[in-house]
Design a protein around this motif. Structure first.
Motif, PDB file in Angstrom:
ATOM      1  N   SER A  30       0.832  -1.201   0.000  1.00 12.00           N
ATOM      2  CA  SER A  30       0.000   0.000   0.000  1.00 12.00           C
ATOM      3  C   SER A  30       0.863   1.246   0.000  1.00 12.00           C
ATOM      4  CB  SER A  30      -0.939   0.019   1.215  1.00 12.00           C
ATOM      5  OG  SER A  30      -0.204   0.072   2.422  1.00 12.00           O
ATOM      6  N   VAL A  31       0.310   2.318  -0.520  1.00 13.41           N
ATOM      7  CA  VAL A  31       0.896   3.638  -0.350  1.00 13.41           C
ATOM      8  C   VAL A  31      -0.134   4.498   0.353  1.00 13.41           C
ATOM      9  CG1 VAL A  31       2.305   3.363  -2.420  1.00 13.41           C
ATOM     10  CG2 VAL A  31       0.159   4.590  -2.583  1.00 13.41           C
ATOM     11  N   GLU A  32       0.344   5.351   1.237  1.00 16.74           N
ATOM     12  CA  GLU A  32      -0.542   6.178   2.046  1.00 16.74           C
ATOM     13  C   GLU A  32      -0.133   7.633   1.938  1.00 16.74           C
ATOM     14  OE1 GLU A  32      -0.394   4.682   6.036  1.00 16.74           O
ATOM     15  OE2 GLU A  32      -1.179   2.704   5.493  1.00 16.74           O
TER      16      GLU A  32
ATOM     17  N   VAL B 261      -2.857  -2.815  -2.574  1.00 13.23           N
ATOM     18  CA  VAL B 261      -2.834  -3.914  -3.537  1.00 13.23           C
ATOM     19  C   VAL B 261      -2.791  -5.228  -2.771  1.00 13.23           C
ATOM     20  CG1 VAL B 261      -1.610  -4.931  -5.492  1.00 13.23           C
ATOM     21  CG2 VAL B 261      -1.583  -2.445  -5.173  1.00 13.23           C
ATOM     22  N   GLU B 262      -3.682  -6.130  -3.117  1.00 14.09           N
ATOM     23  CA  GLU B 262      -3.699  -7.440  -2.473  1.00 14.09           C
ATOM     24  C   GLU B 262      -2.680  -8.368  -3.130  1.00 14.09           C
ATOM     25  OE1 GLU B 262      -5.354  -7.970   0.267  1.00 14.09           O
ATOM     26  OE2 GLU B 262      -6.223  -5.958   0.143  1.00 14.09           O
ATOM     27  N   GLU B 263      -2.191  -9.316  -2.376  1.00 11.36           N
ATOM     28  CA  GLU B 263      -1.219 -10.269  -2.909  1.00 11.36           C
ATOM     29  C   GLU B 263      -1.836 -11.041  -4.067  1.00 11.36           C
ATOM     30  OE1 GLU B 263       2.167 -13.315  -1.157  1.00 11.36           O
ATOM     31  OE2 GLU B 263       0.463 -12.735   0.104  1.00 11.36           O
ATOM     32  N   GLY B 264      -1.092 -11.144  -5.177  1.00 10.59           N
ATOM     33  CA  GLY B 264      -1.563 -11.859  -6.344  1.00 10.59           C
ATOM     34  C   GLY B 264      -2.431 -11.043  -7.282  1.00 10.59           C
ATOM     35  N   GLU B 265      -2.611  -9.770  -6.983  1.00 13.77           N
ATOM     36  CA  GLU B 265      -3.470  -8.914  -7.806  1.00 13.77           C
ATOM     37  C   GLU B 265      -2.681  -8.321  -8.972  1.00 13.77           C
ATOM     38  OE1 GLU B 265      -6.898  -5.553  -6.883  1.00 13.77           O
ATOM     39  OE2 GLU B 265      -5.178  -5.691  -5.534  1.00 13.77           O
TER      40      GLU B 265
ATOM     41  N   ILE C  27       5.168   4.053   2.044  1.00 16.60           N
ATOM     42  CA  ILE C  27       5.117   2.984   1.045  1.00 16.60           C
ATOM     43  C   ILE C  27       5.342   1.692   1.813  1.00 16.60           C
ATOM     44  CG2 ILE C  27       6.135   2.016  -1.040  1.00 16.60           C
ATOM     45  CD1 ILE C  27       7.178   4.902  -1.630  1.00 16.60           C
ATOM     46  N   LEU C  28       4.299   0.888   1.957  1.00 19.03           N
ATOM     47  CA  LEU C  28       4.332  -0.256   2.852  1.00 19.03           C
ATOM     48  C   LEU C  28       4.283  -1.569   2.081  1.00 19.03           C
ATOM     49  CD1 LEU C  28       1.745   1.107   5.462  1.00 19.03           C
ATOM     50  CD2 LEU C  28       4.234   1.089   5.703  1.00 19.03           C
TER      51      LEU C  28
END
Length: 259
Positions: free
Chosen positions: A5-7, A26-30, A60-61
Motif C-alpha cells: 500500500s501507499v498512504e 494492492v492485495e497479494e496476487g493482484e 510505502i508499505l
C-alpha cells in the motif's frame, strides 16, 4: 493489512506537485493498473516505490514495512523489481548476460568474475551453473531461445522490452512494477505479452503493478485500476467502473480505447 500500500504519497519538483496525496492498496496476487494521461504522475509513483525518488510525504508499505528512505538495491532485495518506460539494458551484452545481471542480488561470488578466483572455483562454478539454470527457465518462458546469444542492441524494440521483462523476473520478485511494457510492440506481440503477464501472476505467484497506455490490455488483465490526472486520484475500482467514470473519459478525451 494489505500486502502492498501507499498512504498519502506526495512529491514536488520545483513547486509543481507531481504526486499529490495518493493512496491505494494492492492485495497479494493482484494485477493492479495505474492509468492517466502523459505527465499525470504514473512513472513518478513507480520511481517513489522503487527508491529512485524519496517522497516529501507519505508511506510505502510492503508487508507492513515502510520502504521510504531505503535505497533501490535494498528495495530490490525485499522482492521489488521493475521495468522502465525507456529500456534500461546493456546493448553491447548478450540477452543471456543481461538476464544474468538480473541475478546479481542472489549471488555470493559476483555475476561473472567469482568463478576464476583461486580457492573459490568449485563454489562459484556451482553457483553460476545454478543461476544460469534459473535464467534458462526465463528464456524458455518468454520464448527468447532464438536470440539468447545475440547482442541486445541488435534486437527489435519489442524483443528488447521482453528481455527487460526477463531481467526483472530474474530478480525473483514478489512485487513486479511494469512501466509501459507493451510500448513499441505490434498487435501480435501485445497479445502474447498479455498472456505472459497473466502467466507471471499464476506461475510465478507475483503481484503486479502495471502502467500501460493500451486500454484494451489494461481492461483485459487488471483486477482493479487507479486512474490519476495531474498527480491526483480520479477514481479507483474494477475496470468496468473506471472505464465509465466521467472524469476518466474527460481525461482521455480523444483516446479511442476509453471512448
Amino acid at each position: 493489512m494489505a500486502y502492498f500500500s501507499v498512504e498519502n504519497l506526495g512529491i514536488s519538483f520545483g513547486g509543481l506537485r507531481a504526486v499529490d496525496d495518493i493512496s491505494f492498496s494492492v492485495e497479494e496476487g493482484e494485477i493492479f493498473s495505474i492509468i492517466g494521461p502523459n505527465g499525470s504522475g504514473k512513472t513518478t509513483i513507480f520511481n517513489l516505490i522503487s527508491g529512485i525518488y524519496r517522497p516529501s510525504g507519505g508511506k510505502i508499505l510492503l508487508n507492513g514495512e515502510n520502504l521510504v528512505g531505503k535505497t533501490p538495491d535494498k528495495i530490490a532485495k525485499r522482492g521489488v523489481a521493475r521495468t522502465f518506460q525507456n529500456i534500461e539494458l546493456f546493448n553491447n551484452a548478450t540477452v543471456m548476460d543481461n538476464l544474468m545481471l538480473g541475478r546479481h542480488i542472489h549471488m555470493k561470488t559476483g555475476v561473472f568474475g567469482g568463478a576464476f578466483m583461486f580457492g573459490r572455483y568449485a563454489r562459484a562454478a556451482r553457483e553460476e551453473i545454478y543461476h544460469r539454470g534459473q535464467v534458462e527457465k526465463i528464456i524458455d518462458f518468454l520464448d527468447l531461445q532464438s536470440v539468447r546469444e545475440q547482442l541486445v542492441g541488435s534486437l527489435a524494440y519489442g524483443k528488447r522490452k521482453l528481455v527487460e521483462l526477463g531481467r526483472a523476473l530474474a530478480l525473483e520478485p514478489h512485487l513486479l512494477l511494469l512501466d509501459e511494457p507493451s510500448a513499441g510492440m505490434n498487435t501480435e506481440e501485445k497479445d502474447e505479452l498479455t498472456i505472459w503477464i497473466k502467466d507471471i501472476r499464476e506461475d510465478y505467484g507475483v503481484t503486479i503493478l502495471l502502467i500501460e497506455h493500451d486500454m484494451n490490455m489494461v481492461m483485459d488483465i487488471s483486477d482493479r485500476i487507479l486512474a490519476i490526472n495531474h498527480g491526483r486520484k480520479i477514481t479507483l475500482g474494477v475496470p468496468q467502473e473506471v472505464q465509465r467514470h466521467p472524469e476518466v473519459i474527460s481525461a482521455y478525451l480523444g483516446e479511442e480505447a476509453i471512448l
